[in-house]
Design a protein around this motif. Structure first.
Motif, PDB file in Angstrom:
ATOM      1  N   GLU A  19       0.713  -1.274   0.005  1.00  0.00           N
ATOM      2  CA  GLU A  19      -0.025   0.035  -0.096  1.00  0.00           C
ATOM      3  C   GLU A  19       0.908   1.234   0.027  1.00  0.00           C
ATOM      4  OE1 GLU A  19      -2.789   2.070   3.327  1.00  0.00           O
ATOM      5  OE2 GLU A  19      -2.898   0.057   3.312  1.00  0.00           O
ATOM      6  N   LEU A  20       1.928   1.252   0.752  1.00  0.00           N
ATOM      7  CA  LEU A  20       2.764   2.463   0.799  1.00  0.00           C
ATOM      8  C   LEU A  20       3.711   2.553  -0.387  1.00  0.00           C
ATOM      9  CD1 LEU A  20       4.581   2.058   4.392  1.00  0.00           C
ATOM     10  CD2 LEU A  20       2.372   3.454   3.806  1.00  0.00           C
ATOM     11  N   LEU A  21       4.026   1.467  -1.014  1.00  0.00           N
ATOM     12  CA  LEU A  21       4.604   1.585  -2.386  1.00  0.00           C
ATOM     13  C   LEU A  21       3.959   1.984  -3.579  1.00  0.00           C
ATOM     14  CD1 LEU A  21       7.474   1.172  -3.522  1.00  0.00           C
ATOM     15  CD2 LEU A  21       6.769  -1.163  -3.863  1.00  0.00           C
ATOM     16  N   ALA A  22       2.613   1.713  -3.456  1.00  0.00           N
ATOM     17  CA  ALA A  22       1.501   2.080  -4.251  1.00  0.00           C
ATOM     18  C   ALA A  22       1.411   3.583  -4.209  1.00  0.00           C
ATOM     19  CB  ALA A  22       0.302   1.381  -4.312  1.00  0.00           C
ATOM     20  N   GLY A  23       1.448   4.213  -3.000  1.00  0.00           N
ATOM     21  CA  GLY A  23       1.341   5.386  -2.786  1.00  0.00           C
ATOM     22  C   GLY A  23       2.640   6.477  -3.331  1.00  0.00           C
ATOM     23  N   CYS A  24       3.703   5.780  -3.518  1.00  0.00           N
ATOM     24  CA  CYS A  24       4.713   6.354  -4.142  1.00  0.00           C
ATOM     25  C   CYS A  24       5.270   5.893  -5.554  1.00  0.00           C
ATOM     26  CB  CYS A  24       5.966   6.086  -3.044  1.00  0.00           C
ATOM     27  SG  CYS A  24       5.583   6.611  -1.584  1.00  0.00           S
ATOM     28  N   ARG A  25       4.416   5.617  -6.441  1.00  0.00           N
ATOM     29  CA  ARG A  25       4.851   5.003  -7.755  1.00  0.00           C
ATOM     30  C   ARG A  25       5.293   5.907  -8.688  1.00  0.00           C
ATOM     31  NH1 ARG A  25      -1.378   5.803  -8.501  1.00  0.00           N
ATOM     32  NH2 ARG A  25      -1.494   3.661  -7.482  1.00  0.00           N
ATOM     33  N   ASP A  26       5.471   6.998  -8.250  1.00  0.00           N
ATOM     34  CA  ASP A  26       6.206   7.824  -9.212  1.00  0.00           C
ATOM     35  C   ASP A  26       7.675   7.610  -8.672  1.00  0.00           C
ATOM     36  OD1 ASP A  26       4.236   8.867 -10.545  1.00  0.00           O
ATOM     37  OD2 ASP A  26       3.802  10.582  -9.496  1.00  0.00           O
ATOM     38  N   GLN A  27       8.000   7.769  -7.535  1.00  0.00           N
ATOM     39  CA  GLN A  27       9.492   7.444  -7.002  1.00  0.00           C
ATOM     40  C   GLN A  27       9.708   6.235  -7.080  1.00  0.00           C
ATOM     41  OE1 GLN A  27       6.823   9.170  -5.443  1.00  0.00           O
ATOM     42  NE2 GLN A  27       7.337  11.065  -4.643  1.00  0.00           N
ATOM     43  N   ALA A  28       8.952   5.256  -7.203  1.00  0.00           N
ATOM     44  CA  ALA A  28       9.351   3.858  -7.393  1.00  0.00           C
ATOM     45  C   ALA A  28       9.593   3.653  -8.791  1.00  0.00           C
ATOM     46  CB  ALA A  28       8.213   2.931  -6.832  1.00  0.00           C
ATOM     47  N   ALA A  29       8.849   4.173  -9.687  1.00  0.00           N
ATOM     48  CA  ALA A  29       9.298   4.033 -11.248  1.00  0.00           C
ATOM     49  C   ALA A  29      10.439   4.631 -11.554  1.00  0.00           C
ATOM     50  CB  ALA A  29       8.252   4.831 -11.875  1.00  0.00           C
ATOM     51  N   ALA A  30      10.864   5.953 -10.951  1.00  0.00           N
ATOM     52  CA  ALA A  30      12.124   6.779 -11.126  1.00  0.00           C
ATOM     53  C   ALA A  30      13.431   5.940 -10.628  1.00  0.00           C
ATOM     54  CB  ALA A  30      12.123   7.970 -10.572  1.00  0.00           C
ATOM     55  N   TYR A  31      13.136   5.281  -9.551  1.00  0.00           N
ATOM     56  CA  TYR A  31      14.395   4.563  -9.011  1.00  0.00           C
ATOM     57  C   TYR A  31      14.500   3.202 -10.114  1.00  0.00           C
ATOM     58  CZ  TYR A  31      17.016   1.610  -5.827  1.00  0.00           C
ATOM     59  OH  TYR A  31      17.981   0.615  -5.295  1.00  0.00           O
ATOM     60  N   GLY A  32      13.245   2.616 -10.395  1.00  0.00           N
ATOM     61  CA  GLY A  32      13.506   1.439 -11.181  1.00  0.00           C
ATOM     62  C   GLY A  32      14.149   1.974 -12.412  1.00  0.00           C
ATOM     63  N   ARG A  33      13.864   2.881 -13.003  1.00  0.00           N
ATOM     64  CA  ARG A  33      14.314   3.512 -14.296  1.00  0.00           C
ATOM     65  C   ARG A  33      15.984   3.546 -14.134  1.00  0.00           C
ATOM     66  NH1 ARG A  33       9.457   6.482 -14.880  1.00  0.00           N
ATOM     67  NH2 ARG A  33      10.495   8.276 -13.839  1.00  0.00           N
ATOM     68  N   CYS A  34      16.120   4.303 -13.099  1.00  0.00           N
ATOM     69  CA  CYS A  34      17.647   4.494 -12.824  1.00  0.00           C
ATOM     70  C   CYS A  34      18.550   3.329 -12.829  1.00  0.00           C
ATOM     71  CB  CYS A  34      17.969   5.077 -11.427  1.00  0.00           C
ATOM     72  SG  CYS A  34      19.293   5.747 -11.162  1.00  0.00           S
ATOM     73  N   VAL A  35      17.878   2.319 -12.068  1.00  0.00           N
ATOM     74  CA  VAL A  35      18.598   0.881 -11.853  1.00  0.00           C
ATOM     75  C   VAL A  35      18.677  -0.015 -13.237  1.00  0.00           C
ATOM     76  CG1 VAL A  35      18.222  -1.483 -10.704  1.00  0.00           C
ATOM     77  CG2 VAL A  35      18.183   0.718  -9.364  1.00  0.00           C
ATOM     78  N   ALA A  36      17.544   0.220 -14.185  1.00  0.00           N
ATOM     79  CA  ALA A  36      17.501  -0.514 -15.199  1.00  0.00           C
ATOM     80  C   ALA A  36      18.390   0.110 -16.209  1.00  0.00           C
ATOM     81  CB  ALA A  36      16.143  -0.458 -15.821  1.00  0.00           C
ATOM     82  N   ALA A  37      18.718   1.529 -16.120  1.00  0.00           N
ATOM     83  CA  ALA A  37      19.324   2.241 -17.100  1.00  0.00           C
ATOM     84  C   ALA A  37      21.047   1.963 -16.808  1.00  0.00           C
ATOM     85  CB  ALA A  37      19.184   3.957 -16.883  1.00  0.00           C
ATOM     86  N   THR A  38      21.185   1.694 -15.803  1.00  0.00           N
ATOM     87  CA  THR A  38      22.760   1.321 -15.238  1.00  0.00           C
ATOM     88  C   THR A  38      23.451   0.340 -16.215  1.00  0.00           C
ATOM     89  OG1 THR A  38      22.414  -0.102 -13.572  1.00  0.00           O
ATOM     90  CG2 THR A  38      22.744   2.153 -12.991  1.00  0.00           C
ATOM     91  N   GLY A  39      22.412  -0.662 -16.690  1.00  0.00           N
ATOM     92  CA  GLY A  39      23.008  -1.583 -17.697  1.00  0.00           C
ATOM     93  C   GLY A  39      22.704  -3.125 -17.047  1.00  0.00           C
ATOM     94  N   PRO A  40      23.021  -4.230 -17.886  1.00  0.00           N
ATOM     95  CA  PRO A  40      22.813  -5.433 -17.632  1.00  0.00           C
ATOM     96  C   PRO A  40      24.134  -5.991 -16.473  1.00  0.00           C
ATOM     97  CG  PRO A  40      23.465  -5.505 -19.695  1.00  0.00           C
ATOM     98  CD  PRO A  40      23.398  -4.146 -19.354  1.00  0.00           C
ATOM     99  N   GLY A  41      23.810  -6.879 -15.779  1.00  0.00           N
ATOM    100  CA  GLY A  41      24.723  -7.354 -14.753  1.00  0.00           C
ATOM    101  C   GLY A  41      24.806  -6.687 -13.546  1.00  0.00           C
ATOM    102  N   GLN A  42      25.264  -7.350 -12.495  1.00  0.00           N
ATOM    103  CA  GLN A  42      25.405  -6.973 -11.329  1.00  0.00           C
ATOM    104  C   GLN A  42      26.700  -5.923 -11.290  1.00  0.00           C
ATOM    105  OE1 GLN A  42      25.810 -10.383  -8.694  1.00  0.00           O
ATOM    106  NE2 GLN A  42      23.428 -10.433  -8.648  1.00  0.00           N
ATOM    107  N   ALA A  43      27.787  -6.120 -12.064  1.00  0.00           N
ATOM    108  CA  ALA A  43      28.866  -5.242 -11.959  1.00  0.00           C
ATOM    109  C   ALA A  43      28.566  -3.745 -12.273  1.00  0.00           C
ATOM    110  CB  ALA A  43      29.980  -5.993 -13.096  1.00  0.00           C
ATOM    111  N   ALA A  44      27.543  -3.529 -13.250  1.00  0.00           N
ATOM    112  CA  ALA A  44      27.423  -2.199 -13.600  1.00  0.00           C
ATOM    113  C   ALA A  44      26.541  -1.335 -12.874  1.00  0.00           C
ATOM    114  CB  ALA A  44      26.297  -2.318 -14.910  1.00  0.00           C
ATOM    115  N   LEU A  45      25.985  -1.838 -11.848  1.00  0.00           N
ATOM    116  CA  LEU A  45      25.463  -1.236 -10.647  1.00  0.00           C
ATOM    117  C   LEU A  45      26.423  -0.964  -9.644  1.00  0.00           C
ATOM    118  CD1 LEU A  45      22.628   0.148  -9.901  1.00  0.00           C
ATOM    119  CD2 LEU A  45      22.022  -1.945  -8.825  1.00  0.00           C
ATOM    120  N   ARG A  46      26.638   0.337  -9.212  1.00  0.00           N
ATOM    121  CA  ARG A  46      27.689   0.755  -8.490  1.00  0.00           C
ATOM    122  C   ARG A  46      26.827   1.701  -7.033  1.00  0.00           C
ATOM    123  NH1 ARG A  46      31.592  -1.844 -10.295  1.00  0.00           N
ATOM    124  NH2 ARG A  46      32.737  -0.766 -12.085  1.00  0.00           N
TER     125      ARG A  46
END
Length: 70
Positions: A19-46
């Motif tokens: 419920e809390l996460l649904a109320g923060c969907r814009d922030q969750a989407a922005a965070y998800g886009r940032c993580v996804a944009a770092t590239g594939p694999g664990q080494a890409a995310l710092r």
């Protein structure tokens, strides 16, 4: 204090999380886009790469939790 009480309180907090996460969907989407944009694999995310977006999501969830406290 019984350990059962601790688990019951933790379980209640976890039940509220969607419920809390649904109320923060814009922030969750922005965070998800940032993580996804770092590239594939664990080494890409710092560490700290998406700190600003994560902090915005954390603040939003904390504010939403304060509003729904009994």
């Amino acid at each position: 204090m019984s350990s059962q009480g601790v688990w019951l309180r933790a379980r209640e907090r976890l039940r509220r999380f969607p419920e809390l996460l649904a109320g923060c969907r814009d922030q969750a989407a922005a965070y998800g886009r940032c993580v996804a944009a770092t590239g594939p694999g664990q080494a890409a995310l710092r560490r700290g790469a998406c700190a600003r977006e994560f902090e915005a999501l954390r603040r939003c969830c904390a504010q939403a939790a304060k509003k729904t406290m009994k």
